[in-house]
Design a protein around this motif. Structure first.
Motif, PDB file in Angstrom:
ATOM      1  N   PRO A  69      -0.705  -8.026 -13.969  1.00  0.00           N
ATOM      2  CA  PRO A  69      -1.835  -8.777 -13.399  1.00  0.00           C
ATOM      3  C   PRO A  69      -2.303  -9.959 -14.251  1.00  0.00           C
ATOM      4  O   PRO A  69      -2.598 -11.025 -13.714  1.00  0.00           O
ATOM      5  N   GLU A  70      -2.355  -9.800 -15.564  1.00  0.00           N
ATOM      6  CA  GLU A  70      -2.830 -10.882 -16.431  1.00  0.00           C
ATOM      7  C   GLU A  70      -1.852 -12.058 -16.450  1.00  0.00           C
ATOM      8  O   GLU A  70      -2.257 -13.214 -16.404  1.00  0.00           O
TER       9      GLU A  70
ATOM     10  N   ARG B 167       0.458 -12.716 -14.162  1.00  0.00           N
ATOM     11  CA  ARG B 167       0.471 -13.264 -12.806  1.00  0.00           C
ATOM     12  C   ARG B 167      -0.707 -14.228 -12.624  1.00  0.00           C
ATOM     13  O   ARG B 167      -0.549 -15.309 -12.053  1.00  0.00           O
TER      14      ARG B 167
END
Length: 175
Positions: free
Chosen positions: A131-132, A134
């Motif tokens: 997530p980070e 991305r």
């Protein structure tokens, strides 16, 4: 040969200065890593365009910052956004990538390392699964990027003597 799972690190937007690299570290920069740099840019821009974002433009200052950081990490055997001196990543990047006359700028960084064979698609797949990372790749504020891929046949320290490739991507926007 031992194969390790790719290791990732990410920092999002921050503001701003100083870098150091021993000349010997640059010797580990291989010609095929120039192709890896180009492949990362192509793959990253395909992803951005697919998400309706502007493609990133290669920046000479950000390329220098990214390449120097990857070289320093491989030569000194560490994996961190902070410089080997302990300076935060934005200070390292600021020495290469200055703000414009308006004074506004932002930078972000993704890191990746893996033993064994690495290609652009596998690095981008790993980043997009995080997530980070991305969020950094899909940040609409970024306009420029620097990419530095460096390999070593026997990297010290955190790399435990393995054959590794380290990729630094430094994202930037100046207003």
């Amino acid at each position: 040969m031992t194969r390790r799972t790719p290791i990732l690190a990410c920092l999002l937007t921050v503001i701003a200065a100083t870098a150091f690299l021993p000349a010997a570290a640059m010797a580990s920069r291989a010609i095929d890593n120039v192709s890896l740099d180009a492949g990362v840019l192509v793959q990253l821009n395909h992803i951005r365009i697919a998400h309706g974002l502007a493609p990133l433009v290669s920046s000479t200052p950000l390329n220098a910052a990214a390449d120097r950081h990857s070289s320093d990490m491989v030569a000194r055997g560490y994996f961190s956004h902070d410089s080997s001196s302990g300076a935060p990543f934005y200070q390292r990047i600021k020495s290469y990538y200055r703000s414009t006359s308006s004074g506004s700028w932002a930078v972000g960084e993704n890191l990746f390392w893996s033993s064994g064979n690495v290609d652009a698609a596998s690095a981008l797949a790993a980043w997009m699964a995080s997530p980070e990372h991305r969020a950094n790749i899909l940040n609409p504020s970024w306009r420029e990027i620097g990419i530095g891929a460096v390999s070593a046949s026997r990297a010290p320290g955190a790399y435990a003597g393995l054959s590794v490739t380290v990729i630094t991507t430094d994202f930037g926007a100046r207003g």
